[in-house]
Design an enzyme around this catalytic site. Structure first.
Site, mmCIF file in Angstrom:
data_model
loop_
_atom_site.group_PDB
_atom_site.id
_atom_site.type_symbol
_atom_site.label_atom_id
_atom_site.label_comp_id
_atom_site.label_asym_id
_atom_site.label_seq_id
_atom_site.Cartn_x
_atom_site.Cartn_y
_atom_site.Cartn_z
ATOM 1 N N LYS A 112 0.817 -1.214 0.000
ATOM 2 C CA LYS A 112 0.000 0.000 0.000
ATOM 3 C C LYS A 112 0.852 1.266 0.000
ATOM 4 C CE LYS A 112 -4.115 -2.264 1.101
ATOM 5 N NZ LYS A 112 -3.736 -3.579 1.618
HETATM 6 C C1 LIG Z 1 -4.413 -4.685 1.141
HETATM 7 C C2 LIG Z 1 -3.645 -5.957 1.030
HETATM 8 C C3 LIG Z 1 -4.028 -6.951 0.133
HETATM 9 C C4 LIG Z 1 -5.270 -6.848 -0.722
HETATM 10 O O1 LIG Z 1 -5.177 -5.807 -1.644
HETATM 11 P P1 LIG Z 1 -6.504 -5.273 -2.366
HETATM 12 O O2 LIG Z 1 -6.070 -4.136 -3.194
HETATM 13 O O3 LIG Z 1 -7.418 -4.872 -1.246
HETATM 14 O O4 LIG Z 1 -7.032 -6.415 -3.130
HETATM 15 C C5 LIG Z 1 -3.227 -8.079 0.042
HETATM 16 N N1 LIG Z 1 -2.131 -8.236 0.817
HETATM 17 C C6 LIG Z 1 -1.747 -7.300 1.694
HETATM 18 C C7 LIG Z 1 -0.544 -7.548 2.529
HETATM 19 C C8 LIG Z 1 -2.479 -6.126 1.827
HETATM 20 O O5 LIG Z 1 -2.088 -5.197 2.696
#
Ligand SMILES: *Cc1c(COP(=O)(O)O)cnc(C)c1O
Length: 469
Positions: A112
């Site tokens: 993120k």
């Molecule tokens: C947020 C997240 C996901 C999922 O991502 P999306 O964009 O919500 O599908 C997968 N793995 C980790 C470690 C995350 O933080």
């Protein structure tokens, strides 16, 4: 470049306004009116270039002149200087034709950061130019909150309130939200699930008076700019492995459908992606939907991959809108059915869905086995979210010798308890995070109640306004 809502009755907006708006006023999500494409030559020209330059190339077509190239490049360079690796998102080979794309070198050790670090700079830039301030409210299943707080801490223009499900995020995840001391950032534990937190955020956005009074802005993956910022690593990784001259495949651990939707967009822009694989844990609503054409809620089970313990995958609406022929009335009917009876049918069914995606889910035992297997075979450590992606990749092999790229969405140190239970050893945090587990925490606990959360936001954001004045 104009953006339109999937629900069809919110005004079309420019990139700058979509950046600040998050959810559309009609409850829908913004998508570009027209999909830009990159020529084969442009894609080929990305090979070997620094990550911020790749970012500018793939993001610019979506920004509609909101920033000059120099401004965008400056912000991208700043954003990715916070990463602990010069390649920003390096590839590691762990098998024949099998690659891990490490998206976890940012300040909060999850993918993120890639989008959030840039998003914070874009927002600050626009707000400064307009002389405005904003209140960011967001829901997190674990990683978004830390990434948002880390990206916006100390911002003069923005107050941040993040809701997380009490007791359902790891200690490291929680501490990344609760230890920053800047008075403009607030972590709030909600007595409920991630879906409850997400519903509260939607509730605040749908309360238009509140939304306007607080200048609400969203940074969840419903924010279009995050999707755009996630295009960067699809392009960077694909060209590193031979695109556009040969296709690649991606397997993506998926929760809210944001990351995988970025892959779908990259493909629409012209990146040759042979197979786009959805990986889920036992909360397998997306693989079930792909297999049956019916999106059906069945409740969420907590797992070792908490960021994927989700059954309302918000960004799926963007995909539905595109794949079903941009029919807003149909989207409205489907979302009403979901709210009322917990299910709806995808027009076009499995035929449509399997044209665009492959999908597989993993049990907790399979996740543990995959982590041990990768460690034994290649001496490489993956964490549970990434393991779900890997398992799906293995089940959905593309035909022919196409490089398969598994997105590693988090660093193993973010889930030390799960890793210790599986490998018998606790992965260490990178040195720059050495004080995280001992720093003082600051958090609030609130019930799953919209009025209570709104009054909390109102109090804290007003404090933000006073500081600014
Ligand atoms: C947020 C997240 C996901 C999922 O991502 P999306 O964009 O919500 O599908 C997968 N793995 C980790 C470690 C995350 O933080």
């Amino acid at each position: 470049m104009k953006y339109i809502s999937t629900r069809g009755s919110a005004p079309a907006l420019e990139f700058e306004d979509v950046l600040l708006a998050g959810l559309a006023r009609d409850g829908g999500l913004y998508v570009p009116e027209i999909w830009p494409t990159l020529s084969r030559e442009t894609i080929a020209s990305l090979a070997g270039r620094p990550f911020p330059e790749v970012a500018v190339e793939v993001i610019t077509p979506f920004t509609g002149g909101a920033f000059t190239q120099e401004e965008l490049l400056g912000m991208a360079r700043d954003a990715y200087a916070t990463f602990g690796h010069p390649a920003v998102t390096p590839l590691v080979q762990i098998g024949t034709n099998l690659w891990i794309l490490e998206l976890f070198h940012g300040p909060t050790l999850a993918f993120k950061d890639v989008a959030m670090q840039l998003l914070a700079r874009l927002m600050d830039h626009v707000l400064k130019r307009r002389g405005q301030r904003a209140t960011i409210v967001g829901a997190t299943s674990g990683d978004t909150g830390g990434a948002a707080i880390e990206a916006f801490r100390g911002s003069a223009a923005v107050d941040v309130v993040i809701l997380y499900p009490s007791g359902r995020v790891s200690d490291v995840q929680r501490r990344m939200m609760t230890t920053p001391r800047e008075p403009n950032v607030h972590a709030v534990a909600i007595e409920g699930t991630f879906d409850d937190c997400q519903a509260l955020v939607k509730g605040m956005f749908n309360d238009h008076a509140f939304r306007d009074r607080m200048h609400l802005a969203g940074v969840n993956s419903i924010n279009w700019a995050r999707i755009v910022a996630q295009l960067t690593y699809y392009f960077a990784a694909a060209v590193a492995l031979g695109a556009p001259h040969r296709p690649v495949s991606f397997a993506v651990p998926t929760g809210n459908f944001g990351d995988i939707f970025a892959g779908y967009v990259a493909r629409r822009m012209g990146l040759p992606i042979e197979r786009l694989v959805i990986g889920s844990n036992v909360n397998d609503i997306l693989p079930r939907t792909v297999a049956t054409g019916v999106y059906e809620k069945r409740g969420v089970t907590p797992t070792t991959s908490p960021s994927m313990d989700i059954e309302v995958s918000s960004n799926f609406e963007r995909y539905l809108f595109e794949a079903q022929g941009r029919d807003s009335a149909l989207i409205r009917a489907q979302m009403a059915a979901l709210a009322q009876s917990g299910r709806f049918e995808v027009k076009g069914g499995p035929e449509l869905l399997t044209r665009d995606f492959a999908a597989a889910s993993a049990t907790e035992a399979e996740v543990a086995d995959a982590i041990r297997r990768v460690w034994e075979v290649s001496g490489y450590t993956i964490e549970p979210h990434t393991a779900c992606g890997l398992i799906a990749a293995e089940r959905c092999l593309p035909p022919g010798p196409v490089p398969q790229i598994v997105l590693a969405t988090a660093h193993p140190a973010k889930f030390p308890d799960a890793m210790e239970a599986i490998l018998g050893e606790r992965p260490g945090l990178p040195p720059r995070l050495s004080s995280l587990m001992t720093d003082e925490e600051r958090t609030s606990l609130l019930p799953n109640d919209l009025a209570a959360v709104e009054s909390f936001v109102e109090e804290r954001a007003r404090a933000g306004a006073e500081r600014l004045a």
